[in-house]
Design a protein around this motif. Structure first.
Motif, PDB file in Angstrom:
ATOM      1  N   LEU A 167      25.424  28.167  21.988  1.00  0.00           N
ATOM      2  CA  LEU A 167      24.875  26.817  21.864  1.00  0.00           C
ATOM      3  C   LEU A 167      25.968  25.860  21.397  1.00  0.00           C
ATOM      4  O   LEU A 167      26.617  26.078  20.370  1.00  0.00           O
ATOM      5  CB  LEU A 167      23.709  26.801  20.877  1.00  0.00           C
ATOM      6  CG  LEU A 167      22.507  27.675  21.232  1.00  0.00           C
ATOM      7  CD1 LEU A 167      21.419  27.523  20.182  1.00  0.00           C
ATOM      8  CD2 LEU A 167      21.977  27.342  22.610  1.00  0.00           C
ATOM      9  N   GLN A 168      26.153  24.796  22.136  1.00  0.00           N
ATOM     10  CA  GLN A 168      27.138  23.768  21.815  1.00  0.00           C
ATOM     11  C   GLN A 168      26.386  22.476  21.506  1.00  0.00           C
ATOM     12  O   GLN A 168      25.589  22.005  22.315  1.00  0.00           O
ATOM     13  CB  GLN A 168      28.087  23.549  22.999  1.00  0.00           C
ATOM     14  CG  GLN A 168      28.693  24.818  23.562  1.00  0.00           C
ATOM     15  CD  GLN A 168      29.734  25.421  22.642  1.00  0.00           C
ATOM     16  OE1 GLN A 168      30.515  24.697  22.026  1.00  0.00           O
ATOM     17  NE2 GLN A 168      29.767  26.736  22.568  1.00  0.00           N
ATOM     18  N   PHE A 169      26.636  21.903  20.340  1.00  0.00           N
ATOM     19  CA  PHE A 169      25.861  20.750  19.875  1.00  0.00           C
ATOM     20  C   PHE A 169      26.791  19.672  19.356  1.00  0.00           C
ATOM     21  O   PHE A 169      27.737  19.949  18.639  1.00  0.00           O
ATOM     22  CB  PHE A 169      24.903  21.198  18.772  1.00  0.00           C
ATOM     23  CG  PHE A 169      24.096  20.076  18.169  1.00  0.00           C
ATOM     24  CD1 PHE A 169      24.299  19.684  16.856  1.00  0.00           C
ATOM     25  CD2 PHE A 169      23.143  19.406  18.914  1.00  0.00           C
ATOM     26  CE1 PHE A 169      23.558  18.664  16.291  1.00  0.00           C
ATOM     27  CE2 PHE A 169      22.407  18.391  18.366  1.00  0.00           C
ATOM     28  CZ  PHE A 169      22.614  18.014  17.048  1.00  0.00           C
ATOM     29  N   ASP A 170      26.510  18.432  19.755  1.00  0.00           N
ATOM     30  CA  ASP A 170      27.312  17.308  19.297  1.00  0.00           C
ATOM     31  C   ASP A 170      26.398  16.104  19.181  1.00  0.00           C
ATOM     32  O   ASP A 170      25.517  15.902  20.034  1.00  0.00           O
ATOM     33  CB  ASP A 170      28.458  17.040  20.275  1.00  0.00           C
ATOM     34  CG  ASP A 170      29.434  16.007  19.718  1.00  0.00           C
ATOM     35  OD1 ASP A 170      29.544  15.928  18.485  1.00  0.00           O
ATOM     36  OD2 ASP A 170      30.054  15.287  20.503  1.00  0.00           O
ATOM     37  N   ALA A 171      26.589  15.294  18.153  1.00  0.00           N
ATOM     38  CA  ALA A 171      25.692  14.156  17.945  1.00  0.00           C
ATOM     39  C   ALA A 171      26.423  13.003  17.303  1.00  0.00           C
ATOM     40  O   ALA A 171      27.267  13.183  16.422  1.00  0.00           O
ATOM     41  CB  ALA A 171      24.500  14.564  17.067  1.00  0.00           C
ATOM     42  N   SER A 172      26.093  11.809  17.766  1.00  0.00           N
ATOM     43  CA  SER A 172      26.502  10.570  17.118  1.00  0.00           C
ATOM     44  C   SER A 172      25.242   9.715  16.984  1.00  0.00           C
ATOM     45  O   SER A 172      24.145  10.161  17.292  1.00  0.00           O
ATOM     46  CB  SER A 172      27.573   9.845  17.945  1.00  0.00           C
ATOM     47  OG  SER A 172      27.032   9.383  19.170  1.00  0.00           O
TER      48      SER A 172
END
Length: 357
Positions: free
Chosen positions: A121-126
């Motif tokens: 699982l690859q997760f990125d948030a802004s």
């Protein structure tokens, strides 16, 4: 003699005192304190404590940052809530498993995701963009192999602001989304797609999985290869295209409807706008057109070898002509005939009737 001695001593003491007094006055005028003067000591000022090292100096608190897990090392589970713009974009990608998307009225995104395979699982948030991906190339495998690593079956539970935009994709997993008010883009290979209560435009592309859409406030466009397409309650225009899968279009409130299939069946039911244009095309599939009881539409049917029947009450047939290639054209008028509906087929049968919409 004694009296003179006393007087001499007294005079000598007076002279001594006079000399001492003159000496003190001279010292004071010169700024020198004589040794006989008593000086009151002043307590020394305590030294200031030493400054702490730079590494131990207190720092101002930082604003909380969203988790950043996008990189070479993936994770097996995510459970977090991050601040998010109500009009931001959410990008979710799934290889296999289930994806469920819902909405709420908060300026936050809630993500609960896990996988039974490697840490893929690859997760990125802004504040304005969030992405969650189940890696396809094994980037998250523990042994570091980019070609190895079992991504397994993943589960996504994502809650986002109702006004956000959503881009959803899957290889063999299912997609279930509801309540999204921003534009929605969906792509799926073999997994099923179910979309409900959407507030803006919708664009779906599939291969073999079934696609079901219920209640879209604006335009809806759906393309599939062999899977079934079902469009119900579209506020704007509706377009459905497939090769061999069946197509069902019902309750379209917009005035543009287009449905095309090569061998799959076409089924249309609902009202017809007086200014509407409705086009249905198939090669060998059957076409079943069910119109509302208050329809005002002119119907044109073109076929090469397929049969045509019309059971709509009050429909008037204008003409029956045969062209040089043995094709047949059928034209019917219902009511004032203000709308336009066209059915074109090669060998499929066409049936027109009155529905219950």
């Amino acid at each position: 003699m004694r009296m003179r001695k006393i007087m001499t001593n007294t005079s000598s003491g007076s002279r001594v005192r006079a000399v001492i007094l003159a000496t003190i006055l001279s010292a004071l005028s010169a700024g020198v304190v004589p040794c006989m003067a008593q000086v009151v000591p002043v307590p020394p000022t305590p030294p200031a404590p030493p400054a702490p090292p730079a590494s131990e100096a207190p720092r101002p608190p930082r604003a909380p940052r969203a988790p950043h897990l996008f990189g070479d090392e993936g994770v097996a589970r995510i459970d977090t809530t991050v601040a998010f713009s109500p009009s931001g974009t959410v990008d979710l990608s799934l290889v296999s498993g289930t994806m469920r998307v819902s909405t709420w009225d908060r300026s936050q995104v809630r993500v609960v995701a896990s996988t039974s395979g490697e840490r893929s699982l690859q997760f990125d948030a802004s504040n304005s963009h969030l992405s969650l991906e189940q890696s396809r190339d094994g980037r998250g495998s523990r042994n570091g192999s980019r070609n190895g690593g079992d991504v397994g079956s993943a589960s996504y539970e994502v809650t986002l602001p109702a006004g956000a935009r959503a881009t959803l994709s899957s290889v063999s997993g299912s997609i279930d989304a509801s309540g999204v008010r921003g534009p929605v883009e969906v792509s799926a290979v073999s997994g099923s797609v179910k979309l409900r209560d959407l507030g803006s435009t919708l664009n779906v592309q599939g291969v073999s999985g079934s696609i079901t859409v219920v209640n879209v406030a604006s335009d809806a466009r759906v393309e599939n290869v062999s899977g079934r397409i079902s469009l119900t309650g579209v506020g704007g225009s509706a377009s459905a295209e497939t090769v061999s899968g069946p197509i069902l279009v019902t309750g379209v409130r917009g005035d543009r409807v287009h449905a095309t299939s090569v061998s799959g069946s076409l089924d249309f039911a609902g009202p017809v706008s007086p200014t509407g244009r409705y086009d249905f095309e198939t090669h060998s599939g059957t076409s079943n057109i069910r119109l509302a009881s208050n329809a005002n539409v002119a119907i044109s049917v073109e076929t090469f070898s397929g049969s045509v029947s019309n059971d709509y009450p009050g429909a008037t047939r204008r003409r029956n002509s045969y062209s040089d290639d043995d094709g047949s054209n059928y034209e019917y008028v219902i009511g004032r005939g203000s709308g336009r509906l066209r059915v074109e087929t090669f060998s499929g049968s066409v049936h027109i009737s009155q529905g219950n919409q």
